[in-house]
Write an enzyme that holds these catalytic residues in place. Structure first.
Site, PDB file in Angstrom:
ATOM      1  N   LYS A 127       5.802  30.811 -29.134  1.00  0.00           N
ATOM      2  CA  LYS A 127       6.705  29.727 -29.559  1.00  0.00           C
ATOM      3  C   LYS A 127       6.731  29.538 -31.075  1.00  0.00           C
ATOM      4  O   LYS A 127       7.753  29.128 -31.626  1.00  0.00           O
ATOM      5  CB  LYS A 127       6.328  28.410 -28.867  1.00  0.00           C
ATOM      6  N   GLU A 211       5.247  19.195 -33.393  1.00  0.00           N
ATOM      7  CA  GLU A 211       6.668  18.846 -33.470  1.00  0.00           C
ATOM      8  C   GLU A 211       6.811  17.338 -33.385  1.00  0.00           C
ATOM      9  O   GLU A 211       6.014  16.675 -32.721  1.00  0.00           O
ATOM     10  CB  GLU A 211       7.407  19.411 -32.249  1.00  0.00           C
ATOM     11  N   HIS A 246       7.923  18.938 -14.942  1.00  0.00           N
ATOM     12  CA  HIS A 246       8.468  20.199 -15.442  1.00  0.00           C
ATOM     13  C   HIS A 246       9.021  21.095 -14.344  1.00  0.00           C
ATOM     14  O   HIS A 246       9.270  22.274 -14.548  1.00  0.00           O
ATOM     15  CB  HIS A 246       7.430  20.945 -16.283  1.00  0.00           C
ATOM     16  N   ARG A 303      15.149  35.637 -19.019  1.00  0.00           N
ATOM     17  CA  ARG A 303      15.294  36.085 -17.624  1.00  0.00           C
ATOM     18  C   ARG A 303      16.510  35.418 -16.999  1.00  0.00           C
ATOM     19  O   ARG A 303      17.113  34.526 -17.597  1.00  0.00           O
ATOM     20  CB  ARG A 303      14.045  35.657 -16.840  1.00  0.00           C
TER      21      ARG A 303
END
Ligand code: MV4
Length: 513
Positions: A127, A211, A246, A303
């Site tokens: 990331k 972040e 999630h 994907r």
């Protein structure tokens, strides 16, 4: 003419091994069949009688039930692919789909990996690298660190710059793993070390970054397609804010909150993101969007995604066929200007789980299933009556994809289809999904990622008495099935069925036997 042009739709790929199971394996094979491509299934012990095995032209056993010994077994899968002469491998989603090493191994074995090249997978899998790459490509990212956190002082300076609250995230994470929310400056050191050790043990990589925390966000993602000739198109967005821990539950397109202007900007950013890593294949750019419609790149999924069918429905493209054409070297068959969003599509994920019992998975034998049909309805699934849902894998058993000319029609139709949908033998999320369709916050359209938590009481409501009658119909049809089996049974099977009568206690109570 020396250079013969290949007829449209014909590819050099003649046989595809699908390195996956469940609904997605079947869905991929369906597109292969339409293209005249032979299909190869691989399966574990628990999946001997699974739908993808029955559907495929050939099927090979690859190992024991745990994924680590079967669907993640790279050596064995490549062995099968070579032995059966497959030209390509489709990894589906999950399992090996975002494994750069697997993509590379396929390439080395002379088998096409239907997906991106290893460098694109690893650049997006890390990331911090992804953030750096996006910054360079002028794709908006959430304000935060441009490198990994090396010392606590750097973290404290960052908090001064961007303000609290912040999120500490694992570079190797994604999908919510290895994240910590920090609300008070004095908690930063402990949160960093907690995120680090979690990341170290989960991914073997303890790099973390910071972040700014976006409160009450929307999760909106863009579908892209990129060929080997430098063409990249975006197929608009999917709104995925209805999720729990999630795990997405409902997705819809178009997003009810985007304006045409923001949609166009985000689409361009998504194309820039894909170009920045020389992407090839189908991919998804995830954005986090605040209530002012500021949008920030979050991560890229390299994907095909679970929720791809709503894009297929509204844009009118078979994404798996495009993936296969791209892998065989063909140019994209669509140009950006031809694409538009036509009407509205909603996907409901049907899980074998017990919402009332903290969403515990509820695997087991499916005794009855009634699939909804009718205008605007598509069901991608893999279970049939008598199939035993294994405990080893994801509890997703079906996806209901519904189209309507606008959002209101799509919601009404989804509700109708959910009411027709019956599954007995295992507990499912069907009732929970119905409750979402009637929730005022969902109907209003301006819901955030907190929707499930904020509406949990309404969503856990059980059905009314009328719906119970429908439940009875399920039980009665299971009883008829039982009688039918007894009629066809051999004397030995008859004894077994009679001895199993205790399993039919619900039937007996409903029928007052
Ligand atoms: C965030 C965030 C708020 N601010 N990052 C969760 C999964 C992973 N892809 C990133 N996630 C989030 N990152 C900042 N800076 C909130 C989430 C988040 C979330 C994001 C998308 C969909 C659902 C979510 C649920 C909780 C938290």
């Amino acid at each position: 003419m020396a250079n013969k042009v290949k007829p449209k739709g014909q590819t050099m790929i003649k046989k595809v091994l699908v390195a996956n199971r469940g609904e997605i394996a079947v869905r991929i094979m369906r597109s292969c069949r339409e293209m005249g491509i032979l299909t190869v299934a691989v399966y574990s012990d628990a999946d001997r009688k699974a739908m993808h095995v029955l559907y495929a032209d050939e099927a090979y056993h690859i190992g024991a039930s745990p994924s680590s010994e079967s669907y993640l077994n790279i050596t064995r899968i490549l062995e099968v692919a070579k032995a059966c002469n497959a030209d390509a491998i489709h990894p589906g989603y999950g399992f090996l789909s975002e494994n750069a090493f697997f993509s590379e191994k396929c390439q080395q074995s002379g088998i096409k990996f239907i997906g991106p090249k290893p460098h694109a997978i690893s650049q997006m899998g890390d990331k911090i690298t992804a953030r750096k790459t996006m910054l360079a490509a002028k794709v908006p990212v959430v304000p935060g660190t441009e490198t990994a956190i090396t010392d606590d002082q750097q973290a404290i300076r960052m908090i001064h710059d961007i303000g609290l609250p912040v999120m500490v995230k694992a570079s190797a994470g994604g999908g919510g793993k290895g994240m910590r929310l920090v609300k008070r400056a004095e908690d930063i050191e402990s949160s960093i070390s907690a995120a680090r050790s979690e990341a170290k043990s989960a991914f073997g990589d303890d790099a973390v970054y910071i972040e700014k925390y976006i409160e009450s966000p929307h999760h909106i993602e863009f579908q892209i397609l990129a060929d080997q000739h430098g063409n990249v198109i975006q197929l608009f967005e999917r709104e995925c804010s209805v999720q729990r821990r999630h795990q997405k539950i409902i997705e819809e397109t178009p997003s009810p909150i985007l304006t045409p202007k923001v949609r166009e900007e985000m689409g361009k950013a998504a194309v820039a993101a894909a170009r920045a890593v020389n992407y090839e294949g189908a991919g998804t750019i995830e954005f986090i969007v605040d209530n002012q419609l500021n949008y920030y790149f979050l991560e890229m999924n390299t994907r095909l995604q679970v929720e791809h069918p709503i894009t297929e429905r509204v844009v009118g493209i078979d994404l798996v066929k495009e993936q296969i054409r791209i892998a065989s070297g063909q140019k994209l068959t669509y140009q950006q200007e031809e694409l538009q969003q036509n009407g509205h599509a909603i996907e409901c994920r049907v899980y074998a789980e017990d919402a009332a019992n903290n969403f515990m998975p509820d695997p087991g034998k499916v005794t009855h299933i009634t699939i909804p049909y009718g205008v605007g309805v598509r069901v991608d699934g893999y279970i049939y009556e008598g199939f035993e849902i294994p405990t080893f894998y994801d509890p997703l058993i079906a996806k209901l994809i519904v189209w309507g000319r606008n959002r209101e029609d799509a919601i009404e139709r989804t509700l109708r289809a959910l009411q027709e949908f019956k599954i007995a033998g295992v507990k499912t999320s069907l009732n929970f999904l119905e409750n979402i369709m009637t929730a005022p916050d969902f109907k209003g359209g301006n819901y955030t990622t907190h929707f499930i938590d904020e509406n949990i009481n309404h969503l856990l409501n059980e059905k009314d008495a009328c719906a119970d009658n429908c439940e009875d119909m399920v039980v009665i049809s299971a009883f008829l099935e039982y009688l039918y089996r007894i009629r066809k049974a051999s004397p030995k099977e008859m004894t077994a069925l009679k001895n199993n009568w205790k399993d039919y206690s619900r039937i007996r109570s409903v029928l007052k036997l």
